[in-house]
Design an enzyme around this catalytic site. Structure first.
Site, PDB file in Angstrom:
ATOM      1  N   GLY A  99       0.156   3.599  -0.121  1.00 17.88           N
ATOM      2  CA  GLY A  99      -0.591   4.746   0.368  1.00 17.88           C
ATOM      3  C   GLY A  99      -1.589   4.283   1.410  1.00 17.88           C
ATOM      4  O   GLY A  99      -1.559   3.114   1.816  1.00 17.88           O
ATOM      5  N   ALA A 102       1.404  -5.173   8.187  1.00 17.13           N
ATOM      6  CA  ALA A 102       0.291  -5.853   8.856  1.00 17.13           C
ATOM      7  C   ALA A 102      -0.787  -6.226   7.848  1.00 17.13           C
ATOM      8  O   ALA A 102      -1.636  -7.077   8.143  1.00 17.13           O
ATOM      9  CB  ALA A 102      -0.305  -4.936   9.917  1.00 17.13           C
ATOM     10  N   TYR A 130      -2.036  -5.026  -2.244  1.00 16.56           N
ATOM     11  CA  TYR A 130      -0.849  -4.497  -1.557  1.00 16.56           C
ATOM     12  C   TYR A 130      -0.345  -5.546  -0.558  1.00 16.56           C
ATOM     13  O   TYR A 130       0.844  -5.847  -0.480  1.00 16.56           O
ATOM     14  CB  TYR A 130      -1.220  -3.192  -0.855  1.00 16.56           C
ATOM     15  CG  TYR A 130      -0.208  -2.673   0.133  1.00 16.56           C
ATOM     16  CD1 TYR A 130       0.961  -2.048  -0.274  1.00 16.56           C
ATOM     17  CD2 TYR A 130      -0.437  -2.797   1.517  1.00 16.56           C
ATOM     18  CE1 TYR A 130       1.881  -1.555   0.644  1.00 16.56           C
ATOM     19  CE2 TYR A 130       0.469  -2.306   2.438  1.00 16.56           C
ATOM     20  CZ  TYR A 130       1.630  -1.697   1.999  1.00 16.56           C
ATOM     21  OH  TYR A 130       2.530  -1.218   2.920  1.00 16.56           O
ATOM     22  N   LYS A 135       3.154  -7.899  -0.502  1.00 15.00           N
ATOM     23  CA  LYS A 135       4.055  -7.926   0.661  1.00 15.00           C
ATOM     24  C   LYS A 135       4.326  -9.380   1.079  1.00 15.00           C
ATOM     25  O   LYS A 135       5.452  -9.733   1.428  1.00 15.00           O
ATOM     26  CB  LYS A 135       3.433  -7.162   1.837  1.00 15.00           C
ATOM     27  CG  LYS A 135       3.431  -5.646   1.665  1.00 15.00           C
ATOM     28  CD  LYS A 135       4.816  -5.069   1.818  1.00 15.00           C
ATOM     29  CE  LYS A 135       4.836  -3.565   1.793  1.00 15.00           C
ATOM     30  NZ  LYS A 135       6.182  -3.019   1.566  1.00 15.00           N
ATOM     31  N   GLU A 177      -2.127   9.700   1.996  1.00 18.48           N
ATOM     32  CA  GLU A 177      -1.938   9.799   3.445  1.00 18.48           C
ATOM     33  C   GLU A 177      -2.765   8.747   4.181  1.00 18.48           C
ATOM     34  O   GLU A 177      -3.771   8.278   3.692  1.00 18.48           O
ATOM     35  CB  GLU A 177      -2.294  11.211   3.947  1.00 18.48           C
ATOM     36  CG  GLU A 177      -3.760  11.597   3.839  1.00 18.48           C
ATOM     37  CD  GLU A 177      -4.154  12.057   2.432  1.00 18.48           C
ATOM     38  OE1 GLU A 177      -3.379  11.834   1.495  1.00 18.48           O
ATOM     39  OE2 GLU A 177      -5.259  12.601   2.287  1.00 18.48           O
ATOM     40  N   ALA A 182      -4.611   7.309   8.022  1.00 13.14           N
ATOM     41  CA  ALA A 182      -5.608   7.866   8.951  1.00 13.14           C
ATOM     42  C   ALA A 182      -5.058   8.919   9.927  1.00 13.14           C
ATOM     43  O   ALA A 182      -5.639  10.016  10.020  1.00 13.14           O
ATOM     44  CB  ALA A 182      -6.299   6.734   9.703  1.00 13.14           C
ATOM     45  N   LYS A 184      -7.463  17.263   8.837  1.00 10.57           N
ATOM     46  CA  LYS A 184      -8.863  17.718   8.917  1.00 10.57           C
ATOM     47  C   LYS A 184      -9.078  18.597  10.153  1.00 10.57           C
ATOM     48  O   LYS A 184      -9.739  19.626  10.086  1.00 10.57           O
ATOM     49  CB  LYS A 184      -9.806  16.510   8.966  1.00 10.57           C
ATOM     50  CG  LYS A 184      -9.898  15.774   7.638  1.00 10.57           C
ATOM     51  CD  LYS A 184     -10.842  14.580   7.745  1.00 10.57           C
ATOM     52  CE  LYS A 184     -10.767  13.714   6.505  1.00 10.57           C
ATOM     53  NZ  LYS A 184     -11.701  12.572   6.544  1.00 10.57           N
ATOM     54  N   GLN A 210     -14.267   0.816  13.529  1.00 14.58           N
ATOM     55  CA  GLN A 210     -13.164  -0.066  13.108  1.00 14.58           C
ATOM     56  C   GLN A 210     -11.944   0.250  13.984  1.00 14.58           C
ATOM     57  O   GLN A 210     -11.713   1.408  14.332  1.00 14.58           O
ATOM     58  CB  GLN A 210     -12.873   0.085  11.604  1.00 14.58           C
ATOM     59  CG  GLN A 210     -12.388   1.430  11.121  1.00 14.58           C
ATOM     60  CD  GLN A 210     -13.500   2.410  10.755  1.00 14.58           C
ATOM     61  OE1 GLN A 210     -14.523   2.466  11.412  1.00 14.58           O
ATOM     62  NE2 GLN A 210     -13.273   3.202   9.724  1.00 14.58           N
ATOM     63  N   ARG A 248      -7.737  -4.440  13.642  1.00 14.37           N
ATOM     64  CA  ARG A 248      -6.330  -4.860  13.484  1.00 14.37           C
ATOM     65  C   ARG A 248      -5.541  -4.310  14.660  1.00 14.37           C
ATOM     66  O   ARG A 248      -5.721  -3.160  15.051  1.00 14.37           O
ATOM     67  CB  ARG A 248      -5.775  -4.340  12.164  1.00 14.37           C
ATOM     68  CG  ARG A 248      -4.329  -4.709  11.940  1.00 14.37           C
ATOM     69  CD  ARG A 248      -3.863  -4.357  10.562  1.00 14.37           C
ATOM     70  NE  ARG A 248      -4.425  -5.247   9.557  1.00 14.37           N
ATOM     71  CZ  ARG A 248      -4.540  -4.934   8.261  1.00 14.37           C
ATOM     72  NH1 ARG A 248      -4.157  -3.767   7.825  1.00 14.37           N
ATOM     73  NH2 ARG A 248      -5.042  -5.814   7.418  1.00 14.37           N
TER      74      ARG A 248
HETATM   75  P1  NAD Z   1       6.438   6.245   1.677  1.00 15.73           P
HETATM   76  O1  NAD Z   1       5.464   6.134   0.560  1.00 15.73           O
HETATM   77  O2  NAD Z   1       6.540   7.544   2.394  1.00 15.73           O
HETATM   78  O3  NAD Z   1       7.889   5.807   1.181  1.00 15.73           O
HETATM   79  C1  NAD Z   1       8.091   4.901   0.134  1.00 15.73           C
HETATM   80  C2  NAD Z   1       9.069   5.549  -0.811  1.00 15.73           C
HETATM   81  O4  NAD Z   1       9.336   4.640  -1.895  1.00 15.73           O
HETATM   82  C3  NAD Z   1       8.520   6.836  -1.457  1.00 15.73           C
HETATM   83  O5  NAD Z   1       9.354   7.944  -1.175  1.00 15.73           O
HETATM   84  C4  NAD Z   1       8.498   6.520  -2.935  1.00 15.73           C
HETATM   85  O6  NAD Z   1       8.817   7.632  -3.773  1.00 15.73           O
HETATM   86  C5  NAD Z   1       9.557   5.417  -3.039  1.00 15.73           C
HETATM   87  N1  NAD Z   1       9.386   4.665  -4.266  1.00 15.73           N
HETATM   88  C6  NAD Z   1       8.235   4.157  -4.776  1.00 15.73           C
HETATM   89  N2  NAD Z   1       8.465   3.595  -5.958  1.00 15.73           N
HETATM   90  C7  NAD Z   1       9.795   3.750  -6.216  1.00 15.73           C
HETATM   91  C8  NAD Z   1      10.630   3.384  -7.307  1.00 15.73           C
HETATM   92  N3  NAD Z   1      10.133   2.738  -8.355  1.00 15.73           N
HETATM   93  N4  NAD Z   1      11.932   3.695  -7.221  1.00 15.73           N
HETATM   94  C9  NAD Z   1      12.449   4.367  -6.164  1.00 15.73           C
HETATM   95  N5  NAD Z   1      11.704   4.736  -5.111  1.00 15.73           N
HETATM   96  C10 NAD Z   1      10.379   4.432  -5.144  1.00 15.73           C
HETATM   97  O7  NAD Z   1       6.078   5.080   2.697  1.00 15.73           O
HETATM   98  P2  NAD Z   1       6.586   4.797   4.176  1.00 15.73           P
HETATM   99  O8  NAD Z   1       5.444   5.033   5.073  1.00 15.73           O
HETATM  100  O9  NAD Z   1       7.863   5.498   4.425  1.00 15.73           O
HETATM  101  O10 NAD Z   1       6.818   3.226   4.104  1.00 15.73           O
HETATM  102  C11 NAD Z   1       8.084   2.635   3.882  1.00 15.73           C
HETATM  103  C12 NAD Z   1       7.908   1.134   3.704  1.00 15.73           C
HETATM  104  O11 NAD Z   1       7.258   0.576   4.845  1.00 15.73           O
HETATM  105  C13 NAD Z   1       7.059   0.738   2.496  1.00 15.73           C
HETATM  106  O12 NAD Z   1       7.608  -0.415   1.914  1.00 15.73           O
HETATM  107  C14 NAD Z   1       5.726   0.418   3.094  1.00 15.73           C
HETATM  108  O13 NAD Z   1       4.995  -0.491   2.312  1.00 15.73           O
HETATM  109  C15 NAD Z   1       6.120  -0.164   4.434  1.00 15.73           C
HETATM  110  N6  NAD Z   1       5.050  -0.029   5.437  1.00 15.73           N
HETATM  111  C16 NAD Z   1       4.747   1.208   5.916  1.00 15.73           C
HETATM  112  C17 NAD Z   1       3.726   1.332   6.838  1.00 15.73           C
HETATM  113  C18 NAD Z   1       3.358   2.681   7.424  1.00 15.73           C
HETATM  114  O14 NAD Z   1       2.450   2.717   8.230  1.00 15.73           O
HETATM  115  N7  NAD Z   1       4.003   3.762   7.056  1.00 15.73           N
HETATM  116  C19 NAD Z   1       3.015   0.201   7.265  1.00 15.73           C
HETATM  117  C20 NAD Z   1       3.361  -1.038   6.737  1.00 15.73           C
HETATM  118  C21 NAD Z   1       4.391  -1.139   5.840  1.00 15.73           C
END
Ligand code: NAD
Length: 337
Positions: free
Chosen positions: A78, A121, A151, A155, A193, A195, A202, A220, A286
């Site tokens: 998140g 990141a 988190y 990663k 959600e 930023a 908002k 920041q 960052r």
């Molecule tokens: P998101 O939270 O919208 O999607 C992640 C999905 O994983 C969710 O739909 C969630 O229900 C699912 N999930 C969680 N636990 C689960 C489980 N036990 N079994 C099955 N599904 C499960 O996030 P996103 O923004 O789409 O990000 C996707 C990936 O990219 C993630 O691994 C996240 O850490 C990585 N990431 C995203 C961002 C970003 O800015 N969005 C930045 C860095 C890394």
């Protein structure tokens, strides 16, 4: 020609949802899996399986054949309000690490060809992100490790896990470190959600000549990458002779107040910003460093932030209008009783 078979883990999420759409438009056969359905769009996947990937049995059922490509995007994650309070650390680490352990083992078992892993990141050391105007996030600067959240530690652990499986089991892994991906059809309320979505919400709710709150002193810095370029980077990495880890992010660094100002400008409203102290806003600065992606893939994201914000604000504004209508109808029904 044989149809490419693809598995997308986390397909009910923001990036996974967009990825399924893209893969389908390119003619792939797609199996999707998530613990929940996509909240904002009907998935076009050929099969959408609801299942918990922390359960080994579920992973065995979902990954029951050799896939040409597996995308592992599922994670317990998140925005700052979820990652930095400390309250979710055990879940974040346990759930995400378990998913990665389960999926990798099954990829080896089924001899699937290629697996993409979405790192972040957030793995970069806090000590390199103290000066908001001069953060260091080149891939080689990840060690000595000191991520500012659990988190980020998970990663980093999982990056190593993928690389170890690659070395010991000959798996073709692809690792990207995403930097703040944003766009329509992502979480925009409820606490998870990030930023750009939170600020769009908002501003969408705010009246003309009013004020919105921005967390911290607003100085920041971050960079934000629109979803389309994220998907393009993923595709290029999948097709390259290079595993990563590599940054997939924008180099257009802005302060949080500048981000808010851009969204306000797009809305056409007259809104002022009030910076409010919060216990955790993450590192001071960052920014993506795109030298490696340019060198290895001959490409780097280049679209201006404002173009992506326009599309994202339009979508969130539409969602807010829908919510307002629902609330208005509910109020009318209560008044009638
Ligand atoms: P998101 O939270 O919208 O999607 C992640 C999905 O994983 C969710 O739909 C969630 O229900 C699912 N999930 C969680 N636990 C689960 C489980 N036990 N079994 C099955 N599904 C499960 O996030 P996103 O923004 O789409 O990000 C996707 C990936 O990219 C993630 O691994 C996240 O850490 C990585 N990431 C995203 C961002 C970003 O800015 N969005 C930045 C860095 C890394």
């Amino acid at each position: 020609m044989r149809m490419k078979k693809v598995l997308v883990c986390g397909a009910g999420g923001f990036i996974g949802g967009h990825l399924v759409k893209k893969l389908k438009s390119e003619g792939a056969w797609v199996r999707a899996v998530d613990i929940k359905n996509h909240e904002y769009a009907v998935s076009g996947a050929d099969e959408f399986i609801i299942g918990d990937l922390t359960e080994q049995q579920v992973v065995r059922e979902v990954l029951d054949m050799p896939f040409d490509e597996v995308y592992q995007l599922a994670a317990d994650m998140g925005g700052a309000g979820y990652i930095f309070t400390g309250e979710n650390d055990a879940n974040v680490m346990h759930n995400s690490a378990t998913i990665n352990l389960n999926v990798l083992q099954q990829v080896v078992h089924t001899r699937s060809k290629k697996i993409f892993y979405s790192s972040s990141a957030c793995i970069y050391p806090a000590y390199n992100q103290v000066d908001p105007q001069n953060p260091k996030c080149s891939e080689g600067s990840a060690y000595p490790a000191d991520p500012d959240s659990d988190y980020g530690w998970e990663k980093l652990f999982s990056e190593r896990l993928y690389l170890a499986f690659s070395r010991n089991h000959g798996i073709n892994v692809k690792i990207a470190r995403f930097h703040n991906i944003f766009g329509p059809e992502g979480t925009w309320d409820g606490g998870k959600e990030k930023a750009p979505a939170a600020l769009c919400r908002k501003v969408a709710y705010a009246d003309d000549n009013s004020m919105i709150e921005v967390w911290g002193d607003g100085k920041q810095t971050r960079s934000f990458l629109y979803i389309d370029e994220c998907l393009e980077g993923m595709e290029r990495l999948m097709n390259a002779d290079f595993s990563g880890p590599v940054n997939i992010g924008s180099e257009e660094m802005v302060t949080l107040n500048e981000l808010a100002e851009a969204i306000i400008r797009i809305s056409g409203k007259n809104i002022s910003i009030k910076n409010i102290p919060v216990p955790h806003t993450g590192v001071r600065g960052r920014n993506s460093d795109n030298k490696l992606i340019q060198e290895k893939l001959g490409w780097a994201p280049s679209a201006p932030l404002e173009a992506g914000l326009e599309k994202t604000f339009a979508w969130i504004n539409g969602e807010v209008e829908k919510q307002k209508k629902i609330l208005k109808n509910q109020m009318a029904m209560i008044m009638e009783k």
